[in-house]
Design an enzyme around this catalytic site. Structure first.
Site, PDB file in Angstrom:
ATOM      1  N   SER A  14     -21.879 -73.481 -35.275  1.00  0.00           N
ATOM      2  CA  SER A  14     -22.839 -74.560 -35.473  1.00  0.00           C
ATOM      3  C   SER A  14     -24.057 -74.393 -34.570  1.00  0.00           C
ATOM      4  O   SER A  14     -23.961 -73.891 -33.444  1.00  0.00           O
ATOM      5  CB  SER A  14     -22.171 -75.909 -35.174  1.00  0.00           C
ATOM      6  N   GLN A  66     -24.800 -71.357 -38.606  1.00  0.00           N
ATOM      7  CA  GLN A  66     -25.314 -72.528 -39.328  1.00  0.00           C
ATOM      8  C   GLN A  66     -26.577 -73.025 -38.649  1.00  0.00           C
ATOM      9  O   GLN A  66     -26.648 -73.135 -37.419  1.00  0.00           O
ATOM     10  CB  GLN A  66     -24.259 -73.627 -39.362  1.00  0.00           C
ATOM     11  N   TYR A 123     -29.831 -76.021 -38.771  1.00  0.00           N
ATOM     12  CA  TYR A 123     -30.450 -77.256 -39.253  1.00  0.00           C
ATOM     13  C   TYR A 123     -31.969 -77.069 -39.341  1.00  0.00           C
ATOM     14  O   TYR A 123     -32.534 -76.183 -38.694  1.00  0.00           O
ATOM     15  CB  TYR A 123     -30.180 -78.414 -38.289  1.00  0.00           C
ATOM     16  N   THR A 147     -28.072 -75.952 -43.479  1.00  0.00           N
ATOM     17  CA  THR A 147     -27.633 -77.308 -43.816  1.00  0.00           C
ATOM     18  C   THR A 147     -28.829 -78.169 -44.191  1.00  0.00           C
ATOM     19  O   THR A 147     -29.760 -78.321 -43.407  1.00  0.00           O
ATOM     20  CB  THR A 147     -26.877 -77.934 -42.637  1.00  0.00           C
ATOM     21  N   LYS A 174     -26.077 -75.369 -47.631  1.00  0.00           N
ATOM     22  CA  LYS A 174     -24.943 -76.293 -47.464  1.00  0.00           C
ATOM     23  C   LYS A 174     -25.407 -77.745 -47.595  1.00  0.00           C
ATOM     24  O   LYS A 174     -26.379 -78.145 -46.969  1.00  0.00           O
ATOM     25  CB  LYS A 174     -24.288 -76.095 -46.096  1.00  0.00           C
ATOM     26  N   HIS A 188     -21.045 -83.500 -46.324  1.00  0.00           N
ATOM     27  CA  HIS A 188     -21.005 -83.497 -44.857  1.00  0.00           C
ATOM     28  C   HIS A 188     -19.744 -84.206 -44.341  1.00  0.00           C
ATOM     29  O   HIS A 188     -19.772 -84.897 -43.322  1.00  0.00           O
ATOM     30  CB  HIS A 188     -22.254 -84.160 -44.274  1.00  0.00           C
TER      31      HIS A 188
END
Length: 381
Positions: A106, A127, A129, A155, A254, A278
Protein backbone atom coordinates in the site's frame (compact mmCIF):
# COMPACT_ATOMS: atom_id res chain seq x y z
CA UNK A 1 -7.16 -20.36 20.68
CA UNK A 2 -7.40 -22.93 17.88
CA UNK A 3 -7.44 -21.34 14.43
CA UNK A 4 -9.18 -23.30 11.71
CA UNK A 5 -10.68 -20.54 9.54
CA UNK A 6 -10.40 -16.90 8.53
CA UNK A 7 -13.08 -15.88 11.10
CA UNK A 8 -10.84 -17.50 13.74
CA UNK A 9 -7.99 -15.24 12.66
CA UNK A 10 -10.35 -12.28 12.99
CA UNK A 11 -11.13 -13.19 16.59
CA UNK A 12 -7.45 -13.73 17.40
CA UNK A 13 -6.66 -10.32 15.91
CA UNK A 14 -9.42 -8.72 17.98
CA UNK A 15 -7.86 -10.14 21.14
CA UNK A 16 -4.34 -9.01 20.28
CA UNK A 17 -4.69 -5.56 18.69
CA UNK A 18 -5.46 -2.30 20.45
CA UNK A 19 -9.14 -1.56 19.95
CA UNK A 20 -8.61 1.36 17.55
CA UNK A 21 -6.44 -0.74 15.22
CA UNK A 22 -8.85 -3.67 15.14
CA UNK A 23 -11.75 -1.34 14.40
CA UNK A 24 -9.74 0.27 11.59
CA UNK A 25 -9.26 -3.12 9.88
CA UNK A 26 -12.70 -4.53 10.64
CA UNK A 27 -14.92 -1.53 10.01
CA UNK A 28 -16.70 -0.04 7.03
CA UNK A 29 -18.35 3.27 6.23
CA UNK A 30 -21.59 4.72 7.61
CA UNK A 31 -23.99 1.94 8.72
CA UNK A 32 -21.76 -0.72 7.09
CA UNK A 33 -24.54 -2.01 4.83
CA UNK A 34 -22.17 -2.73 1.95
CA UNK A 35 -19.64 -4.30 4.32
CA UNK A 36 -22.29 -6.83 5.37
CA UNK A 37 -23.55 -7.30 1.81
CA UNK A 38 -20.05 -8.22 0.62
CA UNK A 39 -20.04 -11.22 2.94
CA UNK A 40 -23.73 -12.15 2.80
CA UNK A 41 -24.13 -11.92 -0.97
CA UNK A 42 -21.02 -13.98 -1.57
CA UNK A 43 -22.13 -16.60 0.94
CA UNK A 44 -25.50 -16.82 -0.81
CA UNK A 45 -23.94 -17.91 -4.11
CA UNK A 46 -24.80 -21.60 -4.59
CA UNK A 47 -22.39 -23.82 -6.49
CA UNK A 48 -23.16 -27.02 -8.34
CA UNK A 49 -21.86 -30.22 -6.77
CA UNK A 50 -20.80 -32.81 -9.35
CA UNK A 51 -19.94 -36.47 -8.74
CA UNK A 52 -18.06 -39.31 -10.43
CA UNK A 53 -15.64 -37.01 -12.20
CA UNK A 54 -11.93 -37.77 -12.07
CA UNK A 55 -10.52 -35.19 -9.64
CA UNK A 56 -7.39 -37.13 -8.70
CA UNK A 57 -5.11 -34.47 -10.25
CA UNK A 58 -6.09 -30.95 -9.22
CA UNK A 59 -3.99 -27.98 -10.36
CA UNK A 60 -4.74 -24.73 -8.50
CA UNK A 61 -2.12 -22.66 -10.30
CA UNK A 62 -3.00 -19.88 -12.70
CA UNK A 63 -1.32 -17.19 -14.78
CA UNK A 64 -1.97 -13.51 -14.16
CA UNK A 65 -0.38 -10.89 -16.41
CA UNK A 66 1.97 -13.46 -17.89
CA UNK A 67 3.26 -14.74 -14.54
CA UNK A 68 2.41 -18.21 -13.29
CA UNK A 69 1.44 -18.36 -9.62
CA UNK A 70 0.48 -21.16 -7.26
CA UNK A 71 -3.02 -19.93 -6.43
CA UNK A 72 -5.52 -17.53 -8.06
CA UNK A 73 -5.16 -15.06 -5.18
CA UNK A 74 -3.21 -11.88 -4.45
CA UNK A 75 -2.52 -10.20 -1.11
CA UNK A 76 -4.35 -6.89 -1.53
CA UNK A 77 -2.97 -3.51 -0.42
CA UNK A 78 -3.78 -2.90 3.24
CA UNK A 79 -3.03 0.49 4.77
CA UNK A 80 -1.19 0.58 8.12
CA UNK A 81 -0.52 -3.18 7.92
CA UNK A 82 2.82 -2.64 9.58
CA UNK A 83 0.96 -1.64 12.75
CA UNK A 84 -0.62 -5.09 12.99
CA UNK A 85 2.68 -6.88 13.53
CA UNK A 86 6.31 -5.83 13.80
CA UNK A 87 7.39 -4.62 10.33
CA UNK A 88 4.20 -6.22 9.13
CA UNK A 89 4.51 -5.66 5.38
CA UNK A 90 7.93 -7.34 5.41
CA UNK A 91 6.48 -10.38 7.17
CA UNK A 92 3.58 -10.51 4.72
CA UNK A 93 5.70 -10.31 1.57
CA UNK A 94 7.82 -13.20 2.83
CA UNK A 95 4.72 -15.30 3.39
CA UNK A 96 3.35 -14.42 -0.05
CA UNK A 97 6.66 -15.26 -1.72
CA UNK A 98 6.80 -18.62 0.04
CA UNK A 99 3.26 -19.42 -1.10
CA UNK A 100 3.91 -18.36 -4.69
CA UNK A 101 1.34 -15.53 -4.83
CA UNK A 102 1.74 -11.77 -5.40
CA UNK A 103 1.92 -9.26 -2.58
CA UNK A 104 0.67 -5.67 -3.00
CA UNK A 105 2.27 -2.89 -0.96
CA UNK A 106 0.00 0.00 0.00
CA UNK A 107 0.96 3.62 -0.52
CA UNK A 108 0.19 4.10 3.19
CA UNK A 109 2.29 1.20 4.46
CA UNK A 110 4.51 1.40 7.51
CA UNK A 111 7.42 -0.33 5.77
CA UNK A 112 8.71 1.70 2.79
CA UNK A 113 9.16 0.32 -0.71
CA UNK A 114 12.91 -0.22 -0.31
CA UNK A 115 12.54 -2.20 2.93
CA UNK A 116 9.94 -4.53 1.41
CA UNK A 117 12.04 -4.96 -1.73
CA UNK A 118 15.02 -6.02 0.38
CA UNK A 119 12.91 -8.74 2.00
CA UNK A 120 11.24 -9.98 -1.19
CA UNK A 121 12.66 -12.66 -3.46
CA UNK A 122 10.37 -11.91 -6.40
CA UNK A 123 8.67 -8.80 -7.84
CA UNK A 124 5.79 -7.42 -5.80
CA UNK A 125 2.94 -5.10 -6.75
CA UNK A 126 2.62 -1.49 -5.61
CA UNK A 127 -0.65 0.34 -4.96
CA UNK A 128 -0.91 4.08 -5.63
CA UNK A 129 -3.53 6.70 -4.71
CA UNK A 130 -4.16 9.95 -6.54
CA UNK A 131 -2.67 12.77 -4.48
CA UNK A 132 -2.64 16.47 -5.07
CA UNK A 133 1.13 16.47 -5.47
CA UNK A 134 1.67 14.80 -8.85
CA UNK A 135 5.45 15.13 -8.51
CA UNK A 136 5.29 13.02 -5.38
CA UNK A 137 3.24 10.42 -7.28
CA UNK A 138 5.93 10.32 -9.97
CA UNK A 139 8.55 9.83 -7.28
CA UNK A 140 6.65 6.91 -5.75
CA UNK A 141 6.31 5.25 -9.15
CA UNK A 142 10.03 5.76 -9.76
CA UNK A 143 10.82 4.15 -6.41
CA UNK A 144 8.55 1.22 -7.23
CA UNK A 145 10.20 0.72 -10.63
CA UNK A 146 13.67 0.89 -9.06
CA UNK A 147 12.60 -1.73 -6.51
CA UNK A 148 11.57 -4.09 -9.30
CA UNK A 149 7.81 -3.80 -8.85
CA UNK A 150 6.14 -5.44 -11.82
CA UNK A 151 2.62 -4.11 -11.39
CA UNK A 152 0.99 -0.84 -10.37
CA UNK A 153 -2.43 -1.03 -8.72
CA UNK A 154 -4.00 2.39 -9.13
CA UNK A 155 -6.86 2.97 -6.65
CA UNK A 156 -9.56 5.26 -8.03
CA UNK A 157 -12.43 4.95 -5.54
CA UNK A 158 -10.98 7.23 -2.87
CA UNK A 159 -11.19 10.82 -4.15
CA UNK A 160 -12.42 11.59 -0.63
CA UNK A 161 -12.34 9.25 2.39
CA UNK A 162 -15.62 7.60 3.37
CA UNK A 163 -17.14 8.37 6.76
CA UNK A 164 -16.08 5.54 9.04
CA UNK A 165 -17.93 5.87 12.30
CA UNK A 166 -15.95 3.15 14.05
CA UNK A 167 -12.72 5.13 13.64
CA UNK A 168 -14.34 8.08 15.38
CA UNK A 169 -15.76 5.99 18.20
CA UNK A 170 -12.47 4.14 18.75
CA UNK A 171 -10.39 7.32 18.90
CA UNK A 172 -8.38 6.74 15.73
CA UNK A 173 -10.05 9.69 14.01
CA UNK A 174 -11.79 12.76 15.37
CA UNK A 175 -9.83 12.83 18.63
CA UNK A 176 -6.80 15.11 18.11
CA UNK A 177 -4.40 16.35 20.75
CA UNK A 178 -3.75 15.03 24.24
CA UNK A 179 -7.25 13.60 24.73
CA UNK A 180 -6.96 11.44 21.63
CA UNK A 181 -3.44 10.30 22.52
CA UNK A 182 -4.49 9.30 26.02
CA UNK A 183 -7.48 7.41 24.67
CA UNK A 184 -5.32 5.40 22.29
CA UNK A 185 -2.63 4.87 24.94
CA UNK A 186 -5.18 3.32 27.29
CA UNK A 187 -6.18 0.87 24.54
CA UNK A 188 -2.52 0.04 23.88
CA UNK A 189 -1.95 -0.58 27.59
CA UNK A 190 -4.75 -3.14 27.51
CA UNK A 191 -2.80 -5.14 24.89
CA UNK A 192 0.65 -5.63 26.46
CA UNK A 193 1.69 -8.31 23.95
CA UNK A 194 1.15 -5.94 21.05
CA UNK A 195 2.66 -3.02 22.97
CA UNK A 196 5.87 -4.95 23.62
CA UNK A 197 6.26 -6.56 20.19
CA UNK A 198 5.00 -3.80 17.91
CA UNK A 199 4.65 -0.63 19.99
CA UNK A 200 8.16 -0.78 21.48
CA UNK A 201 10.16 -2.97 19.10
CA UNK A 202 8.46 -2.27 15.79
CA UNK A 203 9.64 1.34 15.55
CA UNK A 204 9.87 3.57 13.67
CA UNK A 205 6.09 3.87 13.35
CA UNK A 206 6.14 6.16 10.38
CA UNK A 207 4.29 5.66 7.14
CA UNK A 208 7.43 4.98 5.18
CA UNK A 209 6.21 5.98 1.73
CA UNK A 210 4.49 9.21 2.72
CA UNK A 211 6.93 10.58 5.32
CA UNK A 212 7.78 13.57 3.07
CA UNK A 213 4.08 14.47 2.86
CA UNK A 214 3.60 14.38 6.65
CA UNK A 215 6.39 16.92 7.21
CA UNK A 216 7.72 15.37 10.41
CA UNK A 217 4.35 14.50 11.95
CA UNK A 218 4.16 10.76 12.61
CA UNK A 219 1.11 10.24 14.83
CA UNK A 220 -1.93 8.27 13.69
CA UNK A 221 -4.14 11.32 14.11
CA UNK A 222 -1.73 13.26 11.91
CA UNK A 223 -1.99 10.56 9.26
CA UNK A 224 -5.79 10.55 9.33
CA UNK A 225 -5.81 14.32 8.95
CA UNK A 226 -3.35 14.09 6.06
CA UNK A 227 -5.62 11.60 4.29
CA UNK A 228 -8.50 14.05 4.46
CA UNK A 229 -6.42 16.90 3.06
CA UNK A 230 -4.35 15.27 0.35
CA UNK A 231 -6.51 12.89 -1.61
CA UNK A 232 -7.58 14.62 -4.80
CA UNK A 233 -11.32 15.03 -5.53
CA UNK A 234 -10.51 16.37 -9.00
CA UNK A 235 -9.44 12.91 -10.20
CA UNK A 236 -10.75 12.03 -13.66
CA UNK A 237 -9.90 9.77 -16.58
CA UNK A 238 -7.24 12.22 -17.74
CA UNK A 239 -5.32 11.40 -14.57
CA UNK A 240 -5.32 7.77 -15.57
CA UNK A 241 -3.84 8.76 -18.91
CA UNK A 242 -1.06 10.45 -16.92
CA UNK A 243 -0.46 7.22 -14.97
CA UNK A 244 -0.50 5.09 -18.12
CA UNK A 245 2.17 7.31 -19.66
CA UNK A 246 4.30 7.33 -16.51
CA UNK A 247 4.09 3.60 -15.76
CA UNK A 248 5.41 1.22 -18.42
CA UNK A 249 4.64 -1.97 -16.49
CA UNK A 250 1.38 -3.77 -15.82
CA UNK A 251 -1.38 -1.32 -14.82
CA UNK A 252 -4.42 -2.39 -12.81
CA UNK A 253 -7.29 -0.01 -11.99
CA UNK A 254 -8.78 -0.79 -8.57
CA UNK A 255 -12.22 0.32 -7.44
CA UNK A 256 -14.46 -0.46 -10.43
CA UNK A 257 -18.16 -1.15 -9.74
CA UNK A 258 -19.85 -0.15 -13.00
CA UNK A 259 -19.58 -1.76 -16.46
CA UNK A 260 -19.20 1.65 -18.13
CA UNK A 261 -16.20 2.46 -15.93
CA UNK A 262 -14.75 -0.96 -16.71
CA UNK A 263 -15.06 -0.22 -20.44
CA UNK A 264 -13.36 3.15 -19.90
CA UNK A 265 -10.46 1.43 -18.13
CA UNK A 266 -10.11 -0.98 -21.04
CA UNK A 267 -10.24 1.90 -23.54
CA UNK A 268 -7.46 3.61 -21.59
CA UNK A 269 -5.21 0.60 -22.05
CA UNK A 270 -5.29 -0.79 -18.53
CA UNK A 271 -4.11 -4.39 -18.26
CA UNK A 272 -6.57 -5.26 -15.53
CA UNK A 273 -9.20 -4.01 -13.12
CA UNK A 274 -10.22 -4.87 -9.59
CA UNK A 275 -13.96 -5.01 -9.12
CA UNK A 276 -14.13 -3.56 -5.62
CA UNK A 277 -16.09 -1.31 -3.28
CA UNK A 278 -13.02 -0.80 -1.07
CA UNK A 279 -14.21 -3.48 1.32
CA UNK A 280 -17.36 -1.50 2.12
CA UNK A 281 -15.23 1.39 3.39
CA UNK A 282 -16.27 4.11 0.93
CA UNK A 283 -19.84 4.66 -0.36
CA UNK A 284 -22.17 2.65 1.82
CA UNK A 285 -25.21 1.12 0.14
CA UNK A 286 -23.54 0.32 -3.18
CA UNK A 287 -23.59 -3.13 -4.71
CA UNK A 288 -21.60 -5.91 -3.16
CA UNK A 289 -18.74 -7.16 -5.29
CA UNK A 290 -20.54 -10.46 -5.82
CA UNK A 291 -23.47 -8.58 -7.41
CA UNK A 292 -21.35 -6.12 -9.39
CA UNK A 293 -18.86 -8.64 -10.78
CA UNK A 294 -20.86 -10.66 -13.37
CA UNK A 295 -22.03 -7.76 -15.58
CA UNK A 296 -18.56 -6.20 -15.46
CA UNK A 297 -16.91 -9.49 -16.42
CA UNK A 298 -19.39 -9.86 -19.27
CA UNK A 299 -18.64 -6.32 -20.48
CA UNK A 300 -14.83 -6.45 -20.52
CA UNK A 301 -13.68 -9.97 -19.69
CA UNK A 302 -12.20 -10.49 -23.13
CA UNK A 303 -10.34 -7.17 -23.14
CA UNK A 304 -8.46 -7.21 -19.83
CA UNK A 305 -7.89 -9.27 -16.69
CA UNK A 306 -10.71 -9.02 -14.16
CA UNK A 307 -9.81 -9.31 -10.47
CA UNK A 308 -12.18 -8.91 -7.53
CA UNK A 309 -12.18 -8.43 -3.77
CA UNK A 310 -14.68 -7.92 -0.97
CA UNK A 311 -16.17 -10.37 1.52
CA UNK A 312 -13.78 -13.23 0.76
CA UNK A 313 -13.43 -15.29 3.91
CA UNK A 314 -12.54 -18.75 2.58
CA UNK A 315 -11.23 -20.74 -0.35
CA UNK A 316 -14.85 -21.52 -1.14
CA UNK A 317 -15.43 -17.77 -1.56
CA UNK A 318 -12.47 -17.68 -3.95
CA UNK A 319 -14.19 -20.38 -6.03
CA UNK A 320 -17.41 -18.35 -5.97
CA UNK A 321 -15.63 -15.24 -7.25
CA UNK A 322 -14.03 -17.23 -10.05
CA UNK A 323 -17.41 -18.66 -11.01
CA UNK A 324 -18.86 -15.14 -11.10
CA UNK A 325 -16.27 -14.05 -13.63
CA UNK A 326 -13.04 -13.12 -11.83
CA UNK A 327 -9.67 -14.28 -13.14
CA UNK A 328 -8.15 -13.80 -9.71
CA UNK A 329 -9.13 -12.72 -6.20
CA UNK A 330 -7.56 -10.17 -3.87
CA UNK A 331 -7.46 -11.00 -0.15
CA UNK A 332 -7.49 -7.98 2.19
CA UNK A 333 -8.87 -8.39 5.68
CA UNK A 334 -8.02 -12.11 5.57
CA UNK A 335 -4.28 -11.50 5.57
CA UNK A 336 -4.50 -8.44 7.82
CA UNK A 337 -6.22 -10.50 10.52
CA UNK A 338 -3.77 -13.38 10.08
CA UNK A 339 -0.79 -11.01 10.31
CA UNK A 340 -2.15 -9.42 13.47
CA UNK A 341 -2.80 -12.82 15.02
CA UNK A 342 0.42 -14.67 14.23
CA UNK A 343 2.67 -12.56 12.02
CA UNK A 344 4.34 -14.14 9.00
CA UNK A 345 3.39 -17.63 10.20
CA UNK A 346 -0.23 -16.53 10.39
CA UNK A 347 -0.25 -15.22 6.81
CA UNK A 348 1.34 -18.47 5.63
CA UNK A 349 -1.26 -20.47 7.54
CA UNK A 350 -4.08 -18.36 6.11
CA UNK A 351 -2.89 -19.01 2.56
CA UNK A 352 -2.67 -22.73 3.27
CA UNK A 353 -6.25 -22.64 4.58
CA UNK A 354 -7.40 -20.84 1.44
CA UNK A 355 -5.62 -23.42 -0.71
CA UNK A 356 -7.08 -26.38 1.19
CA UNK A 357 -10.62 -24.97 1.03
CA UNK A 358 -10.28 -24.11 -2.66
CA UNK A 359 -9.02 -27.61 -3.41
CA UNK A 360 -12.07 -29.15 -1.72
CA UNK A 361 -14.41 -26.77 -3.56
CA UNK A 362 -12.82 -27.76 -6.86
CA UNK A 363 -12.94 -31.47 -6.08
CA UNK A 364 -16.59 -31.48 -5.06
CA UNK A 365 -17.48 -29.25 -8.00
CA UNK A 366 -15.73 -31.58 -10.40
CA UNK A 367 -12.96 -29.19 -11.47
CA UNK A 368 -9.29 -29.99 -11.93
CA UNK A 369 -8.06 -26.61 -13.25
CA UNK A 370 -8.75 -23.02 -12.30
CA UNK A 371 -9.74 -22.04 -15.84
CA UNK A 372 -12.56 -24.60 -15.73
CA UNK A 373 -14.41 -22.64 -13.05
CA UNK A 374 -16.88 -20.39 -14.83
CA UNK A 375 -20.54 -19.38 -14.77
CA UNK A 376 -21.55 -23.02 -15.37
CA UNK A 377 -20.32 -23.78 -11.84
CA UNK A 378 -23.22 -21.83 -10.37
CA UNK A 379 -26.27 -23.79 -9.26
CA UNK A 380 -28.57 -20.88 -9.98
CA UNK A 381 -27.72 -17.58 -11.60
Amino acid sequence: MIIASIPDFREAARRRLPHFLFEYIDGGSYAEVTLRRNVADLESIALRQRVLRDISQIDMSTTLFGVKQALPVVLAPVGLAGMNARRGEVQAVRAANAAGVPFTLSTVSVCPIAEVAAAADRPFWFQLYVMRDRAFMRDLMAQARAAGCSTLVFTVDLPVPGSRYRDVRSGLAGAPGLAGSLRRFSQIAARPGWAWDVGLHGAPHQLGNVVPMLKGKTGLADFMAWMGRNFDPSINWADLEFIRKEWDGTLIIKGILDPDDARAAADLGADGIVVSNHGGRQLDGVLSTARALPPIADAVGGRLTVLADGGVRSGLDVARMLALGANGVLLGRAWAFALAAEGEAGVSKMLKLIAAELRIAMALGGFTRIDEIDRAALAAY
